[in-house]
Design a protein around this motif. Structure first.
Motif, PDB file in Angstrom:
ATOM      1  N   CYS A  45      15.047 -59.302 -16.233  1.00 48.62           N
ATOM      2  CA  CYS A  45      16.359 -58.718 -16.505  1.00 48.62           C
ATOM      3  C   CYS A  45      16.275 -57.219 -16.257  1.00 48.62           C
ATOM      4  O   CYS A  45      15.339 -56.563 -16.709  1.00 48.62           O
ATOM      5  CB  CYS A  45      16.809 -58.980 -17.942  1.00 48.62           C
ATOM      6  N   SER A  46      17.247 -56.683 -15.540  1.00 49.94           N
ATOM      7  CA  SER A  46      17.222 -55.265 -15.197  1.00 49.94           C
ATOM      8  C   SER A  46      17.443 -54.391 -16.424  1.00 49.94           C
ATOM      9  O   SER A  46      18.301 -54.684 -17.261  1.00 49.94           O
ATOM     10  CB  SER A  46      18.302 -54.955 -14.165  1.00 49.94           C
ATOM     11  N   GLU A  48      18.839 -51.674 -16.269  1.00 49.61           N
ATOM     12  CA  GLU A  48      20.110 -50.994 -16.021  1.00 49.61           C
ATOM     13  C   GLU A  48      21.304 -51.914 -16.230  1.00 49.61           C
ATOM     14  O   GLU A  48      22.451 -51.487 -16.069  1.00 49.61           O
ATOM     15  CB  GLU A  48      20.137 -50.453 -14.582  1.00 49.61           C
ATOM     16  N   SER A  49      21.072 -53.167 -16.584  1.00 50.66           N
ATOM     17  CA  SER A  49      22.163 -54.120 -16.714  1.00 50.66           C
ATOM     18  C   SER A  49      23.041 -53.810 -17.923  1.00 50.66           C
ATOM     19  O   SER A  49      22.552 -53.415 -18.989  1.00 50.66           O
ATOM     20  CB  SER A  49      21.601 -55.535 -16.856  1.00 50.66           C
ATOM     21  N   SER A  50      24.343 -54.008 -17.748  1.00 53.47           N
ATOM     22  CA  SER A  50      25.262 -53.889 -18.873  1.00 53.47           C
ATOM     23  C   SER A  50      25.088 -55.089 -19.789  1.00 53.47           C
ATOM     24  O   SER A  50      25.098 -56.228 -19.330  1.00 53.47           O
ATOM     25  CB  SER A  50      26.711 -53.829 -18.378  1.00 53.47           C
ATOM     26  N   ILE A  57      25.653 -60.032 -16.304  1.00 47.27           N
ATOM     27  CA  ILE A  57      24.291 -59.569 -16.567  1.00 47.27           C
ATOM     28  C   ILE A  57      23.471 -59.659 -15.276  1.00 47.27           C
ATOM     29  O   ILE A  57      23.547 -60.657 -14.554  1.00 47.27           O
ATOM     30  CB  ILE A  57      23.641 -60.417 -17.672  1.00 47.27           C
ATOM     31  N   ARG A  58      22.673 -58.619 -14.987  1.00 50.29           N
ATOM     32  CA  ARG A  58      21.799 -58.605 -13.813  1.00 50.29           C
ATOM     33  C   ARG A  58      20.414 -59.128 -14.218  1.00 50.29           C
ATOM     34  O   ARG A  58      19.612 -58.417 -14.805  1.00 50.29           O
ATOM     35  CB  ARG A  58      21.681 -57.195 -13.256  1.00 50.29           C
ATOM     36  N   ASP A 241      23.526 -51.608 -11.264  1.00 53.40           N
ATOM     37  CA  ASP A 241      22.907 -52.247 -12.429  1.00 53.40           C
ATOM     38  C   ASP A 241      21.481 -52.704 -12.141  1.00 53.40           C
ATOM     39  O   ASP A 241      20.954 -53.585 -12.822  1.00 53.40           O
ATOM     40  CB  ASP A 241      23.757 -53.416 -12.920  1.00 53.40           C
ATOM     41  N   LEU A 242      20.835 -52.079 -11.129  1.00 55.51           N
ATOM     42  CA  LEU A 242      19.443 -52.370 -10.818  1.00 55.51           C
ATOM     43  C   LEU A 242      18.730 -51.060 -10.526  1.00 55.51           C
ATOM     44  O   LEU A 242      19.173 -50.288  -9.669  1.00 55.51           O
ATOM     45  CB  LEU A 242      19.348 -53.298  -9.604  1.00 55.51           C
TER      46      LEU A 242
END
Length: 278
Positions: A45-46, A48-50, A57-58, A241-242
């Motif tokens: 899971c990144s 930077e993900s929200s 979700i990234r 988001d990455l």
């Protein structure tokens, strides 16, 4: 099973007696963590993900339904990964802990429901034990008209380093990418140097992912195809988001039904994936 949070998102954590566990957010019915019984995290899971429900979700395993990518007129990758799911049931069967989540057309926000006129029930079942993870996704047409759909489990697997990873089981399988013509993979093992985005059609059997001395075996039923993706350095830098360096730490291998299937009124489709470290 226990209620938990992931970032700001309500979640459910499933724990097997042997220590294996998985966490699923109700936002998106999204598997965001899978730890085998040795305590190792197996999903990416990144950072930077929200994690506040403002966007998908990234990382982890997003549920793709009813559209794959931009192959349609609806929301990219569909609405299931940004909808509010509910926990339906939990249990323990032969040592495997599991939880089942449900999303129905009546749960969709008005803006999304207006673009999807068909009645449906989605169920996602997540089961963990020892070194294995089992995912079942079912699509039930609860309405009176047939509807077309695609589906995938957009799995982000954690790896040590992209250049050292190997994917097996794809030799002589037809694939499409950004070039005009489909091709057959010649190599016995797929390796990565930079960006790769391929759809493999009609998988003949199980796949393997080798990384850091570990081998993950991936088996699927119902899902006819598989997507193998990594954005590479340039595309990763363009994703907000990455983090720029994070593309080195994951490979997406997604069981998928790419070409839309027509699901008759009252009918049900089921896709399964079994993951196990050997």
């Amino acid at each position: 099973m226990s209620n938990s949070t992931f970032g700001q998102l309500p979640a459910v954590t499933i724990r097997a007696a042997d220590g294996a566990q998985a966490t699923v957010t109700l936002y998106g019915g999204h598997l965001v963590s899978w730890q085998t019984s040795d305590g190792r995290e197996r999903l990416f899971c990144s950072r930077e993900s929200s994690l506040d429900g403002s966007r998908a979700i990234r990382g982890g395993v997003p549920v793709i339904f009813p559209q794959f990518g931009a192959r349609g007129t609806g929301m990219r990758h569909g609405f299931a990964r940004v909808a509010a799911w509910q926990l339906e049931s939990t249990g323990d069967t032969d040592g495997a802990a599991w939880a089942q989540f449900i999303l129905q057309h009546t749960d969709l926000p008005e803006a999304i429901a207006a673009s999807w006129p068909w009645a449906f029930t989605l169920r996602l079942r997540v089961a963990v034990q020892s070194q294995s993870l089992e995912l079942h996704l079912s699509v039930h047409n609860t309405g009176e008209q047939a509807f077309p759909f695609s589906a995938a489990l957009h799995s982000y697997f954690a790896i040590d380093r992209l250049s050292e990873a190997r994917v097996g089981g794809l030799q002589r399988v037809r694939y499409s990418d950004e070039t005009p013509q489909d091709a057959l993979q010649a190599e016995e093992e797929l390796q990565f140097s930079d960006k790769l985005d391929r759809i493999y059609y009609q998988l003949p059997g199980a796949l393997t992912l080798q990384s850091g001395g570990h081998t993950l075996r991936l088996e699927q039923q119902g899902f006819t195809d598989a997507v193998v993706w990594n954005p590479g350095a340039q595309d990763a830098a363009a994703l907000p988001d990455l983090a720029d360096d994070e593309y080195q730490r994951f490979i997406c291998i997604e069981p998928a039904l790419i070409q839309p299937d027509l699901l008759a009124a009252g009918a049900e489709w089921v896709g399964r994936q079994h993951l196990e470290f050997m």
